[in-house]
Design a protein around this motif. Structure first.
Motif, PDB file in Angstrom:
ATOM      1  N   THR A  53       0.835  -1.206   0.000  1.00 31.15           N
ATOM      2  CA  THR A  53       0.000   0.000   0.000  1.00 31.15           C
ATOM      3  C   THR A  53       0.865   1.250   0.000  1.00 31.15           C
ATOM      4  O   THR A  53       0.577   2.225  -0.718  1.00 31.15           O
ATOM      5  CB  THR A  53      -0.933   0.005   1.226  1.00 31.15           C
ATOM      6  OG1 THR A  53      -1.736  -1.177   1.203  1.00 31.15           O
ATOM      7  CG2 THR A  53      -1.835   1.231   1.225  1.00 31.15           C
ATOM      8  N   LEU A  54       1.931   1.241   0.776  1.00 30.09           N
ATOM      9  CA  LEU A  54       2.792   2.420   0.841  1.00 30.09           C
ATOM     10  C   LEU A  54       3.523   2.662  -0.478  1.00 30.09           C
ATOM     11  O   LEU A  54       3.637   3.807  -0.932  1.00 30.09           O
ATOM     12  CB  LEU A  54       3.813   2.276   1.980  1.00 30.09           C
ATOM     13  CG  LEU A  54       3.254   2.146   3.398  1.00 30.09           C
ATOM     14  CD1 LEU A  54       4.396   2.177   4.414  1.00 30.09           C
ATOM     15  CD2 LEU A  54       2.237   3.242   3.712  1.00 30.09           C
ATOM     16  N   VAL A  55       4.034   1.606  -1.101  1.00 33.67           N
ATOM     17  CA  VAL A  55       4.826   1.804  -2.315  1.00 33.67           C
ATOM     18  C   VAL A  55       3.942   2.243  -3.483  1.00 33.67           C
ATOM     19  O   VAL A  55       4.406   2.878  -4.429  1.00 33.67           O
ATOM     20  CB  VAL A  55       5.626   0.521  -2.659  1.00 33.67           C
ATOM     21  CG1 VAL A  55       4.766  -0.521  -3.357  1.00 33.67           C
ATOM     22  CG2 VAL A  55       6.864   0.853  -3.485  1.00 33.67           C
ATOM     23  N   LYS A  59      -1.873  14.434   1.833  1.00 35.22           N
ATOM     24  CA  LYS A  59      -0.426  14.524   2.027  1.00 35.22           C
ATOM     25  C   LYS A  59       0.243  13.388   1.277  1.00 35.22           C
ATOM     26  O   LYS A  59      -0.220  12.246   1.328  1.00 35.22           O
ATOM     27  CB  LYS A  59      -0.106  14.421   3.528  1.00 35.22           C
ATOM     28  CG  LYS A  59       1.329  14.710   3.915  1.00 35.22           C
ATOM     29  CD  LYS A  59       1.448  14.691   5.444  1.00 35.22           C
ATOM     30  CE  LYS A  59       2.845  15.028   5.907  1.00 35.22           C
ATOM     31  NZ  LYS A  59       2.934  15.022   7.405  1.00 35.22           N
ATOM     32  N   ALA A  60       1.334  13.697   0.579  1.00 35.08           N
ATOM     33  CA  ALA A  60       2.114  12.647  -0.074  1.00 35.08           C
ATOM     34  C   ALA A  60       2.979  11.940   0.961  1.00 35.08           C
ATOM     35  O   ALA A  60       3.435  12.550   1.925  1.00 35.08           O
ATOM     36  CB  ALA A  60       2.992  13.242  -1.171  1.00 35.08           C
ATOM     37  N   LEU A  61       3.218  10.657   0.755  1.00 35.74           N
ATOM     38  CA  LEU A  61       4.058   9.930   1.708  1.00 35.74           C
ATOM     39  C   LEU A  61       5.480  10.470   1.730  1.00 35.74           C
ATOM     40  O   LEU A  61       6.157  10.409   2.750  1.00 35.74           O
ATOM     41  CB  LEU A  61       4.066   8.436   1.383  1.00 35.74           C
ATOM     42  CG  LEU A  61       2.737   7.695   1.547  1.00 35.74           C
ATOM     43  CD1 LEU A  61       2.968   6.191   1.477  1.00 35.74           C
ATOM     44  CD2 LEU A  61       2.034   8.056   2.856  1.00 35.74           C
ATOM     45  N   ILE A  73      10.009   2.948   3.256  1.00 37.00           N
ATOM     46  CA  ILE A  73       9.652   2.365   1.956  1.00 37.00           C
ATOM     47  C   ILE A  73      10.913   1.935   1.221  1.00 37.00           C
ATOM     48  O   ILE A  73      10.992   0.820   0.677  1.00 37.00           O
ATOM     49  CB  ILE A  73       8.845   3.368   1.103  1.00 37.00           C
ATOM     50  CG1 ILE A  73       7.493   3.688   1.761  1.00 37.00           C
ATOM     51  CG2 ILE A  73       8.630   2.817  -0.308  1.00 37.00           C
ATOM     52  CD1 ILE A  73       6.735   4.805   1.077  1.00 37.00           C
ATOM     53  N   ARG A  74      11.927   2.805   1.201  1.00 36.37           N
ATOM     54  CA  ARG A  74      13.187   2.450   0.547  1.00 36.37           C
ATOM     55  C   ARG A  74      13.843   1.248   1.227  1.00 36.37           C
ATOM     56  O   ARG A  74      14.393   0.362   0.566  1.00 36.37           O
ATOM     57  CB  ARG A  74      14.145   3.643   0.573  1.00 36.37           C
ATOM     58  CG  ARG A  74      13.746   4.811  -0.317  1.00 36.37           C
ATOM     59  CD  ARG A  74      14.850   5.863  -0.336  1.00 36.37           C
ATOM     60  NE  ARG A  74      14.570   6.923  -1.279  1.00 36.37           N
ATOM     61  CZ  ARG A  74      14.131   8.141  -0.932  1.00 36.37           C
ATOM     62  NH1 ARG A  74      13.922   8.413   0.354  1.00 36.37           N
ATOM     63  NH2 ARG A  74      13.905   9.059  -1.846  1.00 36.37           N
ATOM     64  N   PRO A  96      -1.594   8.766 -15.904  1.00 41.29           N
ATOM     65  CA  PRO A  96      -0.955  10.077 -15.758  1.00 41.29           C
ATOM     66  C   PRO A  96       0.564   9.986 -15.693  1.00 41.29           C
ATOM     67  O   PRO A  96       1.141   9.001 -15.231  1.00 41.29           O
ATOM     68  CB  PRO A  96      -1.521  10.597 -14.435  1.00 41.29           C
ATOM     69  CG  PRO A  96      -1.860   9.375 -13.667  1.00 41.29           C
ATOM     70  CD  PRO A  96      -2.306   8.362 -14.681  1.00 41.29           C
ATOM     71  N   ILE A  97       1.201  11.041 -16.148  1.00 48.63           N
ATOM     72  CA  ILE A  97       2.640  11.223 -15.978  1.00 48.63           C
ATOM     73  C   ILE A  97       2.839  11.959 -14.661  1.00 48.63           C
ATOM     74  O   ILE A  97       2.236  13.002 -14.429  1.00 48.63           O
ATOM     75  CB  ILE A  97       3.244  12.024 -17.139  1.00 48.63           C
ATOM     76  CG1 ILE A  97       3.063  11.247 -18.453  1.00 48.63           C
ATOM     77  CG2 ILE A  97       4.716  12.321 -16.887  1.00 48.63           C
ATOM     78  CD1 ILE A  97       3.475  12.034 -19.680  1.00 48.63           C
ATOM     79  N   ALA A  98       3.666  11.406 -13.798  1.00 49.50           N
ATOM     80  CA  ALA A  98       3.852  11.986 -12.467  1.00 49.50           C
ATOM     81  C   ALA A  98       5.330  12.225 -12.199  1.00 49.50           C
ATOM     82  O   ALA A  98       6.208  11.733 -12.910  1.00 49.50           O
ATOM     83  CB  ALA A  98       3.272  11.059 -11.406  1.00 49.50           C
ATOM     84  N   SER A  99       5.597  12.987 -11.164  1.00 48.02           N
ATOM     85  CA  SER A  99       6.976  13.242 -10.772  1.00 48.02           C
ATOM     86  C   SER A  99       7.614  11.947 -10.289  1.00 48.02           C
ATOM     87  O   SER A  99       6.953  11.082  -9.715  1.00 48.02           O
ATOM     88  CB  SER A  99       7.036  14.296  -9.661  1.00 48.02           C
ATOM     89  OG  SER A  99       6.329  13.859  -8.522  1.00 48.02           O
ATOM     90  N   GLU A 100       8.899  11.804 -10.545  1.00 45.00           N
ATOM     91  CA  GLU A 100       9.609  10.595 -10.159  1.00 45.00           C
ATOM     92  C   GLU A 100      10.143  10.722  -8.738  1.00 45.00           C
ATOM     93  O   GLU A 100      10.528  11.805  -8.295  1.00 45.00           O
ATOM     94  CB  GLU A 100      10.768  10.340 -11.126  1.00 45.00           C
ATOM     95  CG  GLU A 100      10.329  10.077 -12.568  1.00 45.00           C
ATOM     96  CD  GLU A 100       9.535   8.793 -12.705  1.00 45.00           C
ATOM     97  OE1 GLU A 100       9.808   7.853 -11.947  1.00 45.00           O
ATOM     98  OE2 GLU A 100       8.640   8.745 -13.579  1.00 45.00           O
ATOM     99  N   TRP A 101      10.154   9.600  -8.029  1.00 41.61           N
ATOM    100  CA  TRP A 101      10.693   9.532  -6.673  1.00 41.61           C
ATOM    101  C   TRP A 101      11.739   8.441  -6.654  1.00 41.61           C
ATOM    102  O   TRP A 101      11.453   7.300  -7.037  1.00 41.61           O
ATOM    103  CB  TRP A 101       9.572   9.227  -5.686  1.00 41.61           C
ATOM    104  CG  TRP A 101       9.990   9.224  -4.253  1.00 41.61           C
ATOM    105  CD1 TRP A 101      10.424  10.284  -3.527  1.00 41.61           C
ATOM    106  CD2 TRP A 101      10.000   8.100  -3.369  1.00 41.61           C
ATOM    107  NE1 TRP A 101      10.702   9.905  -2.244  1.00 41.61           N
ATOM    108  CE2 TRP A 101      10.461   8.564  -2.115  1.00 41.61           C
ATOM    109  CE3 TRP A 101       9.668   6.755  -3.506  1.00 41.61           C
ATOM    110  CZ2 TRP A 101      10.594   7.724  -1.017  1.00 41.61           C
ATOM    111  CZ3 TRP A 101       9.799   5.922  -2.419  1.00 41.61           C
ATOM    112  CH2 TRP A 101      10.256   6.411  -1.181  1.00 41.61           C
TER     113      TRP A 101
END
Length: 262
Positions: free
Chosen positions: A178-180, A195-197, A207-208, A243-248
């Motif tokens: 769920t978190l990833v 809020k974004a994680l 998560i990492r 959608p195209i989203a920002s990369e993390w």
């Protein structure tokens, strides 16, 4: 190759096929919930050797575990399958690298069960209660509970490396999927946008940390996660636009080793 259905036709991009283990057939959903970490234990298995006398089948299955030899479904309940993968094959895994992994150690079972209960209701199922709410009141109730639980998780992770203590357990394996998926999918798709994680203090490193644990990374396919969700529910995304989203950068050092609490 399997087609991804869209409103305007079909896009023939290949959807990843997930492997079959000898003796046990595990579905795509099971692998995408990071249980390849425990399913790796099945490389040398023949058939289910415990708990298989009475099949446990409930509702409409999205994952199942069964014997190829007998052609019998053993269970379609993901929480039970996870427990089975943890210890039901120990007698046929002599010498296997993963034989000594225990995601449900006796000393932590009470804590794991307690965590699983509220994390499932508030987080694992909470994103779905938010995304599929059919009234403003139901949505606000679900999303408020979701973020209260995420705040609680972030606080716990400031005191412990993993959610139940200093070792990876079943509770982490259940929480991690769920978190990833949260920032790539749930923020937009399920309206979990409070809020974004990545804005939390401890959750991003966690998560990492879990992702970089040997055996977890191969179970995570971000292209598949996004494509599956954004093309699966016409009521939420009628035109199946991904959608195209920002990369993390999930590959960055997690910084979770060291002393706790922090």
């Amino acid at each position: 190759m399997r087609a991804i259905r869209t409103r305007g036709g079909r896009s023939w991009k290949p959807v990843p096929r997930f492997p079959r283990r000898q003796g046990v057939v595990l579905s795509q959903v099971l692998f995408t919930t990071a249980t390849r970490f425990t399913a790796a234990r099945l490389n040398s298995c023949g058939t289910f050797t415990k708990r298989s006398a009475r099949p446990r089948v409930r509702g409409s299955p999205s994952q199942c575990c069964g014997t190829k030899k007998n052609g019998t479904i053993v269970s379609n309940e993901s929480s039970e399958i996870m427990r089975d993968l943890n210890d039901a094959f120990d007698d046929v895994l002599a010498g296997a690298d993963t034989k000594d992994i225990d995601l449900y150690p006796p000393a932590l079972q009470s804590e794991i069960d307690s965590l699983n209960a509220w994390i499932y209701e508030g987080v694992n199922n909470g994103v779905y209660k938010s995304g599929f709410a059919v009234s403003q009141g139901a949505y606000e109730t679900a999303v408020t509970e979701l973020f209260a639980c995420l705040d609680r998780i972030d606080d716990i992770l400031g005191k412990k490396r993993y959610i139940a203590g200093d070792q990876l357990t079943e509770a982490d394996v259940r929480l991690f999927p769920t978190l990833v998926r949260f920032d790539p999918v749930y923020i937009v798709y399920f309206k979990c946008a409070k809020k974004a994680l990545r804005e939390y203090k401890n959750i991003p490193g966690y998560i990492r940390d879990v992702y970089q644990t040997p055996g977890i990374k191969p179970s995570v396919n971000f292209w598949h996660i996004k494509t599956h969700y954004f093309t699966s529910h016409p009521v939420l995304n009628a035109n199946a636009i991904v959608p195209i989203a920002s990369e993390w950068d999930i590959e960055e050092p997690h910084g979770r080793d060291g002393e706790y609490p922090r």
